[in-house]
Write a protein that holds these residues in place. Structure first.
Motif, short mmCIF file in Angstrom:
data_model
loop_
_atom_site.label_atom_id
_atom_site.label_comp_id
_atom_site.label_asym_id
_atom_site.label_seq_id
_atom_site.Cartn_x
_atom_site.Cartn_y
_atom_site.Cartn_z
N THR A 291 0.80 -1.23 0.00
CA THR A 291 0.00 0.00 0.00
C THR A 291 0.83 1.28 0.00
O THR A 291 0.31 2.35 -0.33
CB THR A 291 -0.93 0.03 1.22
N GLY A 292 2.11 1.19 0.38
CA GLY A 292 2.94 2.39 0.45
C GLY A 292 3.53 2.77 -0.89
O GLY A 292 3.33 2.11 -1.90
N GLY A 293 4.25 3.88 -0.90
CA GLY A 293 4.89 4.32 -2.12
C GLY A 293 5.17 5.81 -2.10
O GLY A 293 5.08 6.46 -1.04
N ILE A 294 5.50 6.34 -3.25
CA ILE A 294 5.78 7.77 -3.39
C ILE A 294 4.83 8.31 -4.45
O ILE A 294 4.97 8.03 -5.64
CB ILE A 294 7.24 8.02 -3.82
N GLY A 295 3.85 9.10 -4.02
CA GLY A 295 2.86 9.63 -4.95
C GLY A 295 2.05 8.50 -5.56
O GLY A 295 1.54 7.62 -4.86
N ILE A 296 1.93 8.52 -6.88
CA ILE A 296 1.16 7.47 -7.56
C ILE A 296 2.00 6.22 -7.80
O ILE A 296 1.50 5.22 -8.32
CB ILE A 296 0.61 7.97 -8.91
N PHE A 297 3.26 6.26 -7.41
CA PHE A 297 4.16 5.13 -7.64
C PHE A 297 4.27 4.29 -6.37
O PHE A 297 4.92 4.69 -5.40
CB PHE A 297 5.54 5.61 -8.08
N GLY A 298 3.61 3.13 -6.37
CA GLY A 298 3.71 2.22 -5.23
C GLY A 298 5.09 1.61 -5.14
O GLY A 298 5.87 1.64 -6.10
N TRP A 299 5.39 1.01 -3.98
CA TRP A 299 6.72 0.41 -3.81
C TRP A 299 6.95 -0.70 -4.81
O TRP A 299 8.08 -0.88 -5.30
CB TRP A 299 6.88 -0.12 -2.38
N SER A 300 5.92 -1.46 -5.14
CA SER A 300 6.09 -2.53 -6.13
C SER A 300 6.45 -1.96 -7.50
O SER A 300 7.26 -2.54 -8.24
CB SER A 300 4.81 -3.36 -6.24
N VAL A 301 5.88 -0.80 -7.82
CA VAL A 301 6.19 -0.14 -9.10
C VAL A 301 7.63 0.35 -9.11
O VAL A 301 8.36 0.20 -10.10
CB VAL A 301 5.23 1.04 -9.34
N ILE A 302 8.06 0.92 -7.99
CA ILE A 302 9.44 1.41 -7.87
C ILE A 302 10.42 0.25 -7.97
O ILE A 302 11.45 0.35 -8.65
CB ILE A 302 9.62 2.18 -6.54
N ILE A 303 10.09 -0.87 -7.33
CA ILE A 303 10.96 -2.05 -7.40
C ILE A 303 11.04 -2.55 -8.84
O ILE A 303 12.13 -2.88 -9.35
CB ILE A 303 10.42 -3.17 -6.48
N ALA A 304 9.90 -2.59 -9.53
CA ALA A 304 9.89 -3.03 -10.92
C ALA A 304 10.72 -2.10 -11.81
O ALA A 304 11.43 -2.56 -12.70
CB ALA A 304 8.45 -3.10 -11.43
N ALA A 305 10.63 -0.80 -11.54
CA ALA A 305 11.41 0.17 -12.33
C ALA A 305 12.91 -0.03 -12.10
O ALA A 305 13.71 0.04 -13.05
CB ALA A 305 11.00 1.59 -11.95
N VAL A 306 13.29 -0.29 -10.86
CA VAL A 306 14.71 -0.54 -10.56
C VAL A 306 15.19 -1.80 -11.26
O VAL A 306 16.30 -1.83 -11.82
CB VAL A 306 14.92 -0.66 -9.03
#
Length: 324
Positions: free
Chosen positions: A169-184
């Motif tokens: 459920t967490g993240g930065i703005g519209i980017f959830g942590w799972s999205v950030i992990i996927a981007a990395v």
């Protein structure tokens, strides 16, 4: 006059590009995504709302990670049909470890280990046993699914953990942590594939295996490595999947397999090996998620959604004939 003189050849160049089927084949995923965004936004103004964009990105995160793993395999002219089942096995390993009281970090590690071992086994059997990847990964697809059902007794394990809840459920703005992990993961994969010796060897193994061996590249090791990468990323996908649904489900979701291959094809990666990109499959994954999400917002029956995805993938496969 000079500017006018220079502008004419530039216009001719762009005109030639637009008439070139290869140009459209190379940019099919991006053009398709942009068209979908415009059409769905016109038909339903909530499509580009912040909440819906965040929802689509979260839905795309797991698929994106699996597509990256599939890209490494397909770049060597292989295919991993077991990736969805391996992810399910990783989720079950996570759930059983957590239920045994081993804690969150150890459970995550077990998901990586279980999935990575199956991926490595795929690579060893294909490389050392010289058996076609289609048969091997088809076999491990069934074996991993069966093992997941045996270990879990066919029952899901509910997992309620503050760390997983924050991940989901967490993240930065519209980017959830799972999205950030996927981007990395995507950024690291791009760096590895195009800025390391290993990446060069992967593309050489897929594009010209005999020449690669003549240059001293161990194509067997490369194949073992790429299937291991696919397995480890399936383990990461398993962790994010458990966090997202709050349970370790033993039933494999075959849609992840089909969509991971579809995203790679849409992204312009050659199924014959030697030609790959990371940006393409990322856009392909976003396109598939946007397509399903848009159809859902429009109230289109779920029965028609796989049909739409299938048509898009076939059209993309036809366009690959014209890739430069």
């Amino acid at each position: 006059m000079a500017n006018a003189t220079l502008a004419a050849p530039e216009r001719e160049t762009w005109s030639a590009r637009l008439k070139d089927a290869g140009f459209w084949a190379d940019w099919a995923a991006l053009v398709g995504l942009l068209v979908l965004v415009v059409v769905f936004q016109i038909l339903n103004p909530t499509f580009l709302s912040a909440g819906n964009i965040a929802s689509m990105l979260v839905a795309a995160a797991i698929l994106l990670i699996l597509a990256v793993g599939q890209t490494f395999v397909i770049a060597t002219a292989g295919i991993d049909l077991s990736i969805a089942s391996v992810m399910t096995l990783g989720a079950v390993a996570f759930g059983q470890s957590y239920a045994a009281g081993w804690g969150l970090l150890v459970s995550c590690l077990m998901a990586f280990v279980a999935s990575g071992l199956v991926g490595a086994a795929n690579g060893v059997i294909i490389a050392k046993g010289k058996i076609t990847d289609f048969i091997v990964t088809l076999g491990t697809l069934s074996a991993a699914s069966g093992l997941a059902l045996i270990l879990s007794d066919g029952k899901p394990v509910t997992i309620i953990d503050p760390g997983l809840l924050k991940l989901a459920t967490g993240g930065i703005g519209i980017f959830g942590w799972s999205v950030i992990i996927a981007a990395v993961v995507a950024l690291l994969a791009h760096a590895v594939l195009f800025h390391t010796r290993f990446g060069t060897h992967v593309l050489a193994t897929g594009g010209a295996p005999e020449s690669a061996m003549a240059m001293g590249i161990s194509t067997q090791r490369i194949k073992i490595a790429v299937y291991s990468i696919s397995g480890v990323l399936a383990g990461l996908g398993a962790t994010l999947l458990v966090a997202r649904i709050g349970a370790a489900e033993p039933a494999a979701n075959t849609a992840f397999l089909l969509n991971s291959v579809a995203a790679v094809v849409l992204g312009g990666v050659s199924l014959f090996g030697g030609r790959a990109t990371i940006v393409g499959p990322v856009i392909g994954a976003l396109l598939l998620i946007a397509l399903v999400n848009g159809l859902t917002l429009l109230g289109v029956s779920q029965f028609y959604q796989p049909l739409a995805v299938g048509i898009v993938v076939v059209l993309a496969a036809l366009l690959t004939r014209f890739q430069r």
